[in-house]
Design an enzyme around this catalytic site. Structure first.
Site, PDB file in Angstrom:
ATOM      1  CE  LYS A 177      30.720  -4.173  50.037  1.00 31.55           C
ATOM      2  NZ  LYS A 177      30.372  -4.076  48.629  1.00 31.55           N
ATOM      3  CD  GLU A 200      28.078  -1.301  49.034  1.00 28.73           C
ATOM      4  OE1 GLU A 200      28.251  -1.493  50.248  1.00 28.73           O
ATOM      5  OE2 GLU A 200      28.491  -2.090  48.151  1.00 28.73           O
ATOM      6  N   GLY A 222      30.521  -5.872  43.610  1.00 24.26           N
ATOM      7  CA  GLY A 222      29.480  -6.876  43.791  1.00 24.26           C
ATOM      8  C   GLY A 222      28.892  -7.382  42.476  1.00 24.26           C
ATOM      9  CG  ASN A 251      33.231  -3.001  53.239  1.00 29.38           C
ATOM     10  OD1 ASN A 251      32.591  -3.122  54.285  1.00 29.38           O
ATOM     11  ND2 ASN A 251      32.870  -2.191  52.258  1.00 29.38           N
ATOM     12  CB  SER A 298      34.466  -8.235  41.391  1.00 26.50           C
ATOM     13  OG  SER A 298      33.091  -7.858  41.449  1.00 26.50           O
ATOM     14  CG  HIS A 314      31.757   1.508  50.330  1.00 26.07           C
ATOM     15  ND1 HIS A 314      30.693   1.176  49.538  1.00 26.07           N
ATOM     16  CD2 HIS A 314      32.691   0.540  50.157  1.00 26.07           C
ATOM     17  CE1 HIS A 314      30.973   0.033  48.912  1.00 26.07           C
ATOM     18  NE2 HIS A 314      32.178  -0.373  49.276  1.00 26.07           N
ATOM     19  CD  GLU A 333      35.707  -0.276  47.179  1.00 29.00           C
ATOM     20  OE1 GLU A 333      36.095  -1.410  47.483  1.00 29.00           O
ATOM     21  OE2 GLU A 333      34.651   0.213  47.621  1.00 29.00           O
TER      22      GLU A 333
HETATM   23  P1  13P Z   1      33.015  -6.773  46.258  1.00 31.39           P
HETATM   24  O1  13P Z   1      34.412  -7.305  46.533  1.00 31.39           O
HETATM   25  O2  13P Z   1      31.938  -7.636  46.834  1.00 31.39           O
HETATM   26  O3  13P Z   1      32.826  -6.443  44.824  1.00 31.39           O
HETATM   27  O4  13P Z   1      32.893  -5.394  47.055  1.00 31.39           O
HETATM   28  C1  13P Z   1      33.900  -4.465  46.926  1.00 31.39           C
HETATM   29  C2  13P Z   1      33.687  -3.399  47.935  1.00 31.39           C
HETATM   30  O5  13P Z   1      32.725  -2.656  47.853  1.00 31.39           O
HETATM   31  C3  13P Z   1      34.631  -3.295  49.042  1.00 31.39           C
HETATM   32  O6  13P Z   1      34.457  -2.130  49.756  1.00 31.39           O
END
Ligand code: 13P
Length: 256
Positions: A15, A101, A177, A13, A217, A99, A171
């Protein structure tokens, strides 16, 4: 992982990262490292504007390109939005929905996530539905309840025939992150809750064949241990999916 019953899927992803030119360069760097993965499917979920260059750069490979969001209507006065039909017409196979976010910054509710899931399935897309608890919910002991609710509402109105197009990504919000990963046991426990919930809705066969990913992560160091868990069938990778060597290491771990 359990390859006998379900696909192992490693999805990046990206982002909101990489311009179309940068996307091309990143895929060019990544392609030789991950194109040979035999036992796992690899997907790169890129920003809308990068789809065309990423698709060109992965032509004639097994790497699939996915999107990170979709609107629930086919067309209409929804300025700035993109429909599932538009994505399908581009040749997109996968789309991330719900997601954390998007839930956190763009007000996506469980109801909206459900509408998006149904629209994407209707257009023939495979959906990667994200669920996960906050740290506060984990500490209050309501993780199971929260996850079950998210899974049930996301799948409301979907049918058992849709199951081969449904992937669920666990997640935990506190792990995204942050560099804090759920332990393999913690992640597997929640992925088991997800599979049990799918079983309640669609039955044992469907539950057994559903790919459930972990995300938060995940990196070159911890991927193998997470993927060794029986109910974790892949990963949804943020930060590490922007680094060719790290992403390769995760794909390699899934390909063992
Ligand atoms: P990270 O791997 O940067 O923690 O992000 C995970 C994520 O949100 C994947 O959709």
């Amino acid at each position: 992982m359990n390859r006998r019953y379900r696909k192992t899927i490693i999805a990046g992803n990206w982002k909101m990262n990489k311009t179309p030119k940068e996307a091309r360069a990143l895929v060019d760097a990544m392609r030789p490292l991950i194109a040979k993965a035999k036992w796992c499917t690899t997907v790169l979920c890129v920003p809308f504007v990068d789809i065309s260059s990423a698709m060109k750069a992965t032509r004639a490979t097994k790497i699939a390109i996915g999107a990170q969001n979709v609107h629930w209507e086919n067309s209409g006065a929804y300025t700035g939005e993109v429909s599932a039909q538009m994505l399908a017409d581009l040749g997109i196979k996968y789309v991330i929905i719900g997601h954390s976010e998007r839930r956190q910054y763009f007000g996506e509710t469980d109801e909206i996530v459900n509408k998006k899931v149904l629209a994407a399935l209707e257009a023939g897309l495979k959906v990667i539905i994200c669920v996960g608890e906050t740290l506060e919910e984990r500490e209050r002991g309501v993780t199971t309840e929260r996850i079950r609710y998210q899974v049930k509402s996301a799948l409301n109105g979907a049918s058992v025939e849709n199951i081969r197009h449904i992937i669920i990504a666990y997640e935990p919000i506190w792990a995204i992150g942050t560099g804090k990963t759920a332990t393999p046991e913690q992640a597997n426990a929640v992925c088991t809750v997800i599979r049990d919930t799918v079983r309640e809705i669609f039955g044992a066969r469907a539950a057994r064949s559903t790919t459930i990913q972990y995300g938060g992560s995940m990196n070159a160091e911890n991927a193998a241990a997470l993927l060794a868990q029986p109910n974790i069938d892949g990963g949804l990778i943020g930060g590490a999916s922007l680094k060719p060597e790290s992403f390769k290491a995760i794909v390699d771990a899934a390909n063992q």
